[in-house]
Structure formats: structure tokens, C-alpha cells
Scaffold this motif. Structure first.
Motif, PDB file in Angstrom:
ATOM      1  N   ARG A  13       0.786  -1.334   0.227  1.00 43.64           N
ATOM      2  CA  ARG A  13       0.205   0.164   0.038  1.00 43.64           C
ATOM      3  C   ARG A  13       0.641   1.704   0.254  1.00 43.64           C
ATOM      4  NH1 ARG A  13      -5.101  -0.405   2.191  1.00 43.64           N
ATOM      5  NH2 ARG A  13      -5.900  -2.545   1.716  1.00 43.64           N
ATOM      6  N   LEU A  14       2.024   1.190   0.432  1.00 45.99           N
ATOM      7  CA  LEU A  14       2.858   2.482   0.995  1.00 45.99           C
ATOM      8  C   LEU A  14       3.775   2.878  -0.074  1.00 45.99           C
ATOM      9  CD1 LEU A  14       4.173   1.730   4.413  1.00 45.99           C
ATOM     10  CD2 LEU A  14       2.506   4.069   3.529  1.00 45.99           C
ATOM     11  N   ARG A  15       4.264   1.345  -0.951  1.00 47.35           N
ATOM     12  CA  ARG A  15       4.852   1.897  -2.293  1.00 47.35           C
ATOM     13  C   ARG A  15       3.368   1.964  -3.216  1.00 47.35           C
ATOM     14  NH1 ARG A  15       8.069  -3.756  -1.880  1.00 47.35           N
ATOM     15  NH2 ARG A  15      10.099  -2.356  -1.256  1.00 47.35           N
ATOM     16  N   ALA A  16       2.224   2.079  -3.330  1.00 43.83           N
ATOM     17  CA  ALA A  16       1.248   2.452  -4.645  1.00 43.83           C
ATOM     18  C   ALA A  16       1.180   3.644  -3.871  1.00 43.83           C
ATOM     19  CB  ALA A  16       0.209   1.662  -4.023  1.00 43.83           C
ATOM     20  N   GLY A  17       1.315   4.656  -2.655  1.00 43.88           N
ATOM     21  CA  GLY A  17       0.837   6.164  -2.690  1.00 43.88           C
ATOM     22  C   GLY A  17       0.471   6.277  -1.645  1.00 43.88           C
ATOM     23  N   GLU A  18       0.075   4.998  -0.410  1.00 43.01           N
ATOM     24  CA  GLU A  18      -1.334   5.370   0.658  1.00 43.01           C
ATOM     25  C   GLU A  18      -0.349   5.748   1.440  1.00 43.01           C
ATOM     26  OE1 GLU A  18      -4.785   3.673   0.770  1.00 43.01           O
ATOM     27  OE2 GLU A  18      -4.241   1.903  -1.269  1.00 43.01           O
ATOM     28  N   VAL A  19      -1.165   6.659   2.703  1.00 45.31           N
ATOM     29  CA  VAL A  19      -0.962   6.189   3.697  1.00 45.31           C
ATOM     30  C   VAL A  19      -1.506   5.507   4.849  1.00 45.31           C
ATOM     31  CG1 VAL A  19      -1.230   8.210   5.686  1.00 45.31           C
ATOM     32  CG2 VAL A  19      -0.723   8.575   3.381  1.00 45.31           C
ATOM     33  N   VAL A  20      -0.925   5.124   5.446  1.00 38.44           N
ATOM     34  CA  VAL A  20      -0.894   3.762   6.796  1.00 38.44           C
ATOM     35  C   VAL A  20      -0.425   4.068   8.014  1.00 38.44           C
ATOM     36  CG1 VAL A  20       0.427   1.508   7.243  1.00 38.44           C
ATOM     37  CG2 VAL A  20      -0.403   1.671   4.654  1.00 38.44           C
ATOM     38  N   GLY A  21      -1.543   3.758   9.299  1.00 37.76           N
ATOM     39  CA  GLY A  21      -1.727   4.336  10.310  1.00 37.76           C
ATOM     40  C   GLY A  21      -1.490   3.331  10.866  1.00 37.76           C
ATOM     41  N   VAL A  22       0.260   3.382  12.214  1.00 39.35           N
ATOM     42  CA  VAL A  22      -0.008   2.104  12.927  1.00 39.35           C
ATOM     43  C   VAL A  22      -0.065   2.851  14.442  1.00 39.35           C
ATOM     44  CG1 VAL A  22       2.191   0.850  13.255  1.00 39.35           C
ATOM     45  CG2 VAL A  22       1.794   1.515  11.383  1.00 39.35           C
ATOM     46  N   PHE A  23      -0.286   1.786  15.457  1.00 35.71           N
ATOM     47  CA  PHE A  23      -0.037   1.802  16.553  1.00 35.71           C
ATOM     48  C   PHE A  23       1.261   1.167  16.827  1.00 35.71           C
ATOM     49  CE2 PHE A  23      -4.563   3.484  15.539  1.00 35.71           C
ATOM     50  CZ  PHE A  23      -4.585   4.573  16.058  1.00 35.71           C
ATOM     51  N   PRO A  24       2.088   1.701  17.242  1.00 37.72           N
ATOM     52  CA  PRO A  24       3.576   0.635  17.309  1.00 37.72           C
ATOM     53  C   PRO A  24       3.884   0.399  18.703  1.00 37.72           C
ATOM     54  CG  PRO A  24       4.304   3.121  17.230  1.00 37.72           C
ATOM     55  CD  PRO A  24       2.988   3.707  16.499  1.00 37.72           C
ATOM     56  N   GLU A  25       2.893   0.825  19.723  1.00 38.26           N
ATOM     57  CA  GLU A  25       3.184   0.243  21.031  1.00 38.26           C
ATOM     58  C   GLU A  25       2.247  -1.186  21.360  1.00 38.26           C
ATOM     59  OE1 GLU A  25       2.323   3.132  24.448  1.00 38.26           O
ATOM     60  OE2 GLU A  25       1.510   4.104  22.856  1.00 38.26           O
ATOM     61  N   ALA A  26       1.379  -1.408  20.106  1.00 39.18           N
ATOM     62  CA  ALA A  26       0.070  -2.555  19.485  1.00 39.18           C
ATOM     63  C   ALA A  26      -0.327  -2.997  20.932  1.00 39.18           C
ATOM     64  CB  ALA A  26       1.477  -3.739  19.508  1.00 39.18           C
ATOM     65  N   THR A  27      -1.361  -2.399  21.742  1.00 38.26           N
ATOM     66  CA  THR A  27      -1.921  -2.347  22.623  1.00 38.26           C
ATOM     67  C   THR A  27      -1.766  -0.223  23.386  1.00 38.26           C
ATOM     68  OG1 THR A  27      -3.057  -3.425  24.019  1.00 38.26           O
ATOM     69  CG2 THR A  27      -0.666  -2.700  24.438  1.00 38.26           C
ATOM     70  N   ILE A  28      -3.557  -0.536  23.882  1.00 39.97           N
ATOM     71  CA  ILE A  28      -3.320   0.696  24.069  1.00 39.97           C
ATOM     72  C   ILE A  28      -2.629   1.041  25.790  1.00 39.97           C
ATOM     73  CG2 ILE A  28      -5.216   2.046  26.041  1.00 39.97           C
ATOM     74  CD1 ILE A  28      -6.550   0.677  24.433  1.00 39.97           C
ATOM     75  N   SER A  29      -1.645   2.208  25.753  1.00 40.62           N
ATOM     76  CA  SER A  29      -1.140   2.193  27.020  1.00 40.62           C
ATOM     77  C   SER A  29      -1.993   2.918  28.900  1.00 40.62           C
ATOM     78  CB  SER A  29       0.054   3.171  26.659  1.00 40.62           C
ATOM     79  OG  SER A  29       1.045   3.204  27.746  1.00 40.62           O
ATOM     80  N   PRO A  30      -1.777   1.712  29.366  1.00 40.30           N
ATOM     81  CA  PRO A  30      -2.361   1.497  30.778  1.00 40.30           C
ATOM     82  C   PRO A  30      -1.915   3.138  31.216  1.00 40.30           C
ATOM     83  CG  PRO A  30      -1.367   0.009  31.534  1.00 40.30           C
ATOM     84  CD  PRO A  30      -1.070  -0.063  29.362  1.00 40.30           C
ATOM     85  N   SER A  31      -0.177   3.897  31.463  1.00 36.60           N
ATOM     86  CA  SER A  31      -0.498   4.344  31.978  1.00 36.60           C
ATOM     87  C   SER A  31      -0.131   5.742  30.936  1.00 36.60           C
ATOM     88  CB  SER A  31       1.616   4.486  31.830  1.00 36.60           C
ATOM     89  OG  SER A  31       2.249   4.739  30.231  1.00 36.60           O
ATOM     90  N   PHE A  32      -0.701   5.907  29.827  1.00 36.84           N
ATOM     91  CA  PHE A  32      -0.693   7.494  29.388  1.00 36.84           C
ATOM     92  C   PHE A  32      -0.026   7.434  29.111  1.00 36.84           C
ATOM     93  CE2 PHE A  32      -5.043   6.971  31.404  1.00 36.84           C
ATOM     94  CZ  PHE A  32      -5.713   6.378  30.639  1.00 36.84           C
TER      95      PHE A  32
END
Length: 233
Positions: A105-124
Motif C-alpha cells: 500500500r505504501l509503495r502504491a502511494g497510500e498513507v498507513v497508520g500504525v500504533f507501534p505500542e501494539a496496545t493501549i498504554s495503561p500508563s498514558f
């Protein structure tokens, strides 16, 4: 391919935010390219972060394709919407397929969204960041844009009841200068730099946030280092 689902969903979200009078602050949207691929790497404090992260790219008129766990796509309500918006399902037992799809998708020119923590951070706070975002940006040859969202945890986060009708809540969406990375760069070093930049953006969002907890029972949405009752990292 015609976008039949995503624009109406964006319009609905914006309408609801106006009805609820959410105080949205978007800063740094100029870092999102008007065309071409990019990875947006955002912190994760609520179940609604993908909505606000996507809004951060709206000034550039970009639609963000999010990587999300497969279970969201299996749900009878969210599944058709996720597929209609062409987000990317991630099977955590076999993640290579999702990674390859994101790079394509990136090579096709799209914007990809990632949450690199992989889960919600309980500590904020920004906790451990995985290297996938840095690796896919390097492999596709696209910029890696750090982002921080703050305030959305007050509406709906892990371990707390939903409060989706709460009015006048400020939500900050901050983007920083993109990291430029290539195949010869150390993915772990880029990931550490990404985490540092995400943390700085989050610190800024927290320091400039206009609301304070209403009392001792409202301290839950602040991290421990700011005097809140969220667990330490």
C-alpha cells in the motif's frame, strides 16, 4: 477505486464532534505529504485513537489506512466498515501478511497508520515501541511521521466505562517532522528515535492541555508523573 465508505464515515465523525463540541487541536499537519506514501506512527491511549489520528491527515486531504487486529474485522458491525475503508487486518499469529500488504500500500502511494505500542498504554505514556513501523517505512522508501493524541482517553479507554456523549472535551492531535529512513539504517535505532519523538509530542500535548482533573476521582486520566493515578509504565 471509488471511496464509497470512508468519506461518509469521516463526515459522520466530524458531525458528532461538532454536536459534542469537542475542542480539537490539530498541529503539524503540514508534515503529512499531499501525495505519495507515508507511515503515521501514533501513541495509543484510547479505542478512538484511529479516528483522531485519521483526522490529523485530513488537512492534507489524505485517507489513512490503519493496521488493526483481525478481531475488529470479524465483528458484525465494525467489520464491514473496516473493510469498506480498506484498512489492513493483522492476524497476530501470522503478521507477515499484514506487513507485506502495508508495504504494498505504501509503495502504491497510500498513507498507513500504525500504533507501534501494539496496545493501549495503561500508563498514558509512550511505552515500548515495536520496530515494524520503522521497517516498513524503510522498505517502502517513505517518510515515517510521529504523532501523539491526547484527551481521547477521557471518552473511551481500556478498563474504564465509555463516555462517548461527554461534551466539550479537548483532544490534541500533534504531528512531528518525518524521519527519513532507508534499508541501510538500523531499524532499532530508528525505532528508538521514533519513540523519543512520539514522547516529546505527547509531553507537549499534555503540558499544553487546557483541562485539569475535576477532583481526586478524576485523576485517573493523568499519568503518574503528572500527579495522576494511571499506573506507572
Amino acid at each position: 477505486m471509488a471511496e464509497l465508505v470512508y468519506p461518509p464515515v469521516v463526515l459522520f465523525a466530524k458531525t458528532m464532534f461538532r454536536v459534542l463540541d469537542l475542542k480539537l487541536r490539530v498541529e503539524g499537519s503540514e508534515h503529512v505529504p499531499a501525495r505519495g506514501g507515508a507511515v503515521i506512527a501514533c501513541n495509543h491511549v484510547s479505542y478512538l485513537d484511529f479516528v483522531f489520528c485519521g483526522l490529523g491527515a485530513q488537512p492534507a486531504k489524505r485517507l489513512v489506512r490503519f493496521m488493526a487486529k483481525k478481531e475488529v474485522f470479524d465483528h458484525r458491525i465494525s467489520g464491514p466498515l473496516m473493510r469498506g475503508m480498506r484498512h489492513i487486518p493483522v492476524d497476530r499469529k501470522a503478521g507477515r501478511g499484514a506487513y507485506d500488504e502495508a508495504v504494498a500500500r505504501l509503495r502504491a502511494g497510500e498513507v498507513v497508520g500504525v500504533f507501534p505500542e501494539a496496545t493501549i498504554s495503561p500508563s498514558f505514556t509512550v511505552e515500548e515501541v515495536k520496530s515494524g513501523a520503522a521497517r516498513m517505512a524503510a522498505q517502502a522508501g517513505v517518510p515515517l511521521i510521529p504523532m501523539a493524541v491526547w484527551g481521547s482517553q477521557r471518552l473511551w479507554t481500556k478498563g474504564r466505562p465509555r463516555n462517548l456523549t461527554q461534551r466539550h472535551v479537548p483532544v490534541s492531535i500533534l504531528m512531528g517532522e518525518p524521519l527519513r529512513t532507508g534499508p541501510d539504517d538500523d531499524a532499532d535505532a530508528v525505532t528508538r528515535e521514533l519513540r523519543d519523538r512520539m514522547s516529546l509530542l505527547l509531553d507537549k500535548a499534555q503540558a499544553e492541555y487546557p483541562d485539569k482533573p475535576a477532583g481526586p476521582d478524576d485523576l485517573w486520566w493523568l499519568p503518574a508523573h503528572l500527579g495522576g493515578t494511571a499506573p506507572a509504565p
